[in-house]
Design a protein around this motif. Structure first.
Motif, PDB file in Angstrom:
ATOM      1  N   TYR A  66       0.419  -1.365  -0.454  1.00 10.46           N
ATOM      2  CA  TYR A  66       0.234  -0.115  -0.105  1.00 10.46           C
ATOM      3  C   TYR A  66       0.828   1.003   0.212  1.00 10.46           C
ATOM      4  CZ  TYR A  66      -3.225  -3.791   1.994  1.00 10.46           C
ATOM      5  OH  TYR A  66      -4.581  -4.258   1.523  1.00 10.46           O
ATOM      6  N   LEU A  69       0.747   3.689  -2.772  1.00  6.06           N
ATOM      7  CA  LEU A  69      -0.760   4.266  -3.443  1.00  6.06           C
ATOM      8  C   LEU A  69      -0.446   5.311  -2.029  1.00  6.06           C
ATOM      9  CD1 LEU A  69      -3.899   4.273  -4.547  1.00  6.06           C
ATOM     10  CD2 LEU A  69      -4.649   2.405  -2.345  1.00  6.06           C
ATOM     11  N   CYS A  70      -0.467   4.818  -0.782  1.00  4.37           N
ATOM     12  CA  CYS A  70      -0.244   6.186   0.295  1.00  4.37           C
ATOM     13  C   CYS A  70       0.710   7.095   0.280  1.00  4.37           C
ATOM     14  CB  CYS A  70       0.098   5.159   1.595  1.00  4.37           C
ATOM     15  SG  CYS A  70      -1.177   3.711   1.682  1.00  4.37           S
ATOM     16  N   ASP A  72       1.037   8.789  -3.613  1.00  3.19           N
ATOM     17  CA  ASP A  72       0.216   9.566  -3.951  1.00  3.19           C
ATOM     18  C   ASP A  72      -1.377  10.484  -3.669  1.00  3.19           C
ATOM     19  OD1 ASP A  72       1.571   8.248  -6.045  1.00  3.19           O
ATOM     20  OD2 ASP A  72       0.432   7.009  -6.853  1.00  3.19           O
TER      21      ASP A  72
END
Length: 326
Positions: A66, A69-70, A72
């Protein structure tokens, strides 16, 4: 954990679940984006931007998947002058791990230095060992690629110099707090009071001390009817070669008798029996009043006598005459 969310960089805060529900704190710190990472992550405020990640606080939980994603979500919000709150349940492990991964990705810091930056802002930050290993592996194998990806996707350098300068200030602050012993590195010894409360302290239950053997003292000070230790009867049993056996019914010692006395109910008395024929004695520690009377009235064990030969066959004449057969 209960002192509210904490600022670790400009526009970046770390807190717990209670902080994420508190509208007063959210307004005071101008939170616009919330990254919620815990077992039941969900959107709580309709006017905030959310990234919800379902993850447990377990060393086996994979958080590395993750990180991009985090990163970004956090970086895009900060570039637009947004303020991001990263929270889990306690604000110690999962949320801190995500914050450390982000700081590593947008600055030249190592994972240990990034963790110090977060701890300088939030003293209770303490990822579990599994997450720390994931941060180390992320630094070793994926960090270079992640930094390159972020620079390609977000070419703006508006935050680079400011973030690095703030990290240096936070590292200096961390060292000062460490020297003043107002913060620790998670290595407080057992029984020592941790200044930040993240280390494991001594248990409230005191260790049980081993008592010295009371065999000798009980032999000297206890009455005859109260001697229950096996060692009080060991001298006689050793002479006969039979080790005393302990059981719920009592303790036995044999000095010459070839058969064991019948096991009796537990008690506190001692019964001595003497074999008038064999000369042996037996002591039974324990037993009820009935068992004592029964032991006293029972006949002594008879001594074993040599077995006699069986009588000869009636068809065979065992008498021999001199000179030959009849």
């Amino acid at each position: 954990m209960g002192n509210g969310m904490n600022k670790v960089l400009s526009g970046l805060y770390v807190g717990n679940y209670r902080d994420s529900k508190d509208p007063v704190q959210l307004d005071r710190h101008r939170i616009t984006h919330i990254l919620s990472i815990h077992d039941a992550a969900r959107r709580l405020h309709s006017d905030k931007h959310y990234l919800c990640i379902m993850a447990s606080d377990s060393p086996e939980q994979n958080l590395t998947q993750y990180f991009s994603l985090c990163n970004d979500f956090i970086h895009a919000a900060r570039l637009r002058d947004g303020h991001v709150l990263i929270h889990c349940l306690a604000g110690m492990s999962r949320s801190v791990t995500v914050a450390v991964a982000y700081i590593m990705s947008v600055t030249p810091l190592t994972w240990r230095e990034a963790l110090k930056v977060v701890r300088a802002g939030r003293a209770v930050a303490n990822p579990n060992l599994g997450f720390q290993r994931q941060l180390q592996d992320f630094e070793t194998y994926k960090l270079v690629e992640e930094r390159r990806r972020i620079k390609e996707r977000y070419p703006s350098l508006a935050l680079s110099d400011r973030d690095l300068a703030e990290c240096r200030v936070m590292l200096a602050s961390y060292q000062t707090m460490l020297n003043q012993k107002t913060i620790c590195e998670g290595k407080c010894a057992m029984g020592r009071q941790c200044p930040t409360g993240v280390c494991r302290t001594g248990s409230k239950r005191q260790p049980r001390t081993r008592r010295p053997s009371t065999a000798a003292s009980s032999l000297e000070s206890s009455p005859v009817g109260m001697r229950r230790s096996p060692s009080t009867l060991s001298t006689t049993s050793t002479a006969s070669g039979y080790r005393p056996r302990s059981s719920p019914a009592g303790l036995y010692s044999y000095t010459g008798a070839t058969s064991r006395p019948t096991r009796s109910a537990s008690g506190m008395s001692m019964t001595r029996m003497t074999d008038p024929i064999g000369g042996g004695t037996a002591m039974a520690v324990g037993g009820t009043e009935y068992s004592r009377r029964r032991a006293a009235s029972a006949p002594a064990t008879p001594a074993l006598s040599p077995a006699t030969s069986p009588p000869g066959s009636p068809h065979r004449n065992t008498t021999h005459r001199k000179g030959g057969c009849a």
